[in-house]
Design an enzyme around this catalytic site. Sequence first.
Site, PDB file in Angstrom:
ATOM      1  N   LYS A 118      27.056  34.212  39.870  1.00  0.00           N
ATOM      2  CA  LYS A 118      28.180  33.633  39.126  1.00  0.00           C
ATOM      3  C   LYS A 118      27.764  33.231  37.710  1.00  0.00           C
ATOM      4  O   LYS A 118      28.564  33.303  36.788  1.00  0.00           O
ATOM      5  CB  LYS A 118      28.762  32.430  39.882  1.00  0.00           C
ATOM      6  N   LYS A 200      31.324  45.021  47.798  1.00  0.00           N
ATOM      7  CA  LYS A 200      32.330  44.448  48.696  1.00  0.00           C
ATOM      8  C   LYS A 200      33.696  44.424  48.008  1.00  0.00           C
ATOM      9  O   LYS A 200      33.775  44.219  46.790  1.00  0.00           O
ATOM     10  CB  LYS A 200      31.902  43.030  49.081  1.00  0.00           C
ATOM     11  N   LYS A 203      38.714  40.724  44.589  1.00  0.00           N
ATOM     12  CA  LYS A 203      39.838  40.593  43.654  1.00  0.00           C
ATOM     13  C   LYS A 203      39.399  40.787  42.208  1.00  0.00           C
ATOM     14  O   LYS A 203      40.219  41.045  41.346  1.00  0.00           O
ATOM     15  CB  LYS A 203      40.514  39.236  43.835  1.00  0.00           C
TER      16      LYS A 203
END
Length: 336
Positions: A118, A200, A203
């Site tokens: 992140k 994976k 969104k």
Amino acid sequence: MQEVTEAKKRMLSGIQPSGDLHLGNYLGAMKNWIGLADEFDCFYFLADMHTITVRQNPADLRRRTLEQMAQYIACGLDPEKNVLFVQSHVHQHAELGWVLNCYTMFGELSRMTQFKDKSAKNAENINGGLFTYPALMAADILLYQADLVPVGHDQKQHCELTRDIAQRFNGIYGNVFKVPDPYIPKTGARIMSLNNPDSKMSKSMPEGCVFLMEKPEDIQRKFKRAITDSDTENCVRYDPENKPGVSNLMSIYSSVTGRSFEQIEKEFSGCGYGTFKPAVGEAVIEVLRPIREEATRLLADKAYLESVCRSGAEKASYVAEKTLRKVYKKVGFLPR
């Protein structure tokens, strides 16, 4: 003499309303949750406090939170059988999160792979919450004395840290927290992106992601464009190493139809990808259709959804407060 029945084990899980729920959420997690209410005492929450480690549009976050609650229910999570709640509605999460921050080591947090990922994606906003959110995640679990936590491959590290924090706290203060075990569902595919089968479904990559509320024509378009393979074989065969794109589509088809890989290979024997990909798309459309329709109906009844949020928060707070009171006493806070 009346027989005493053993109390159900407690299970807890949550998904962030940082974007719309998608097929990976449903097949990898939520579909498995639905049948667990008879076997376990289930708590499912919307992890809105975790979303703000990345900047959110406030109006969008409020909208998505209510929409996600509607989708939880539409997917089959009965609020009468499961405790469904919004994380920020239960103040004990933040309170225990701070206490556990003080029992989580800097080195442990710095080793978390999701912090590294992140941070790389949000270089302009590497905030303290992004670093310490695993302590809040531990609080989410330990507040409810959860026996089991459903975990995917990317969440195992968080579950291990939660266990370490619980054992450290218990080692100092006695038996305060139940040490949770990871729950690996018997079935449940790891759904990969349609346009990048090495990643994976997420969104953050919308073209490779199928959303629960998406229109059927848009879903079909994405499946027709899905990556298959660079070979000239053009046959439907399960081989994740050499045919990751086709294998991902087979996993999706298997999850929505209940057919084995062997049955799928027979069904599409002699057929090319041009036949297989639209068939997978159509099967997904039919599985998501009742979910989309029911969620749309629920969203038209905002008062009902708000009542579910209130009721869930009350039930969750009742359990959470017992744990928090014990923790506050152990660490030496003066009672109110």
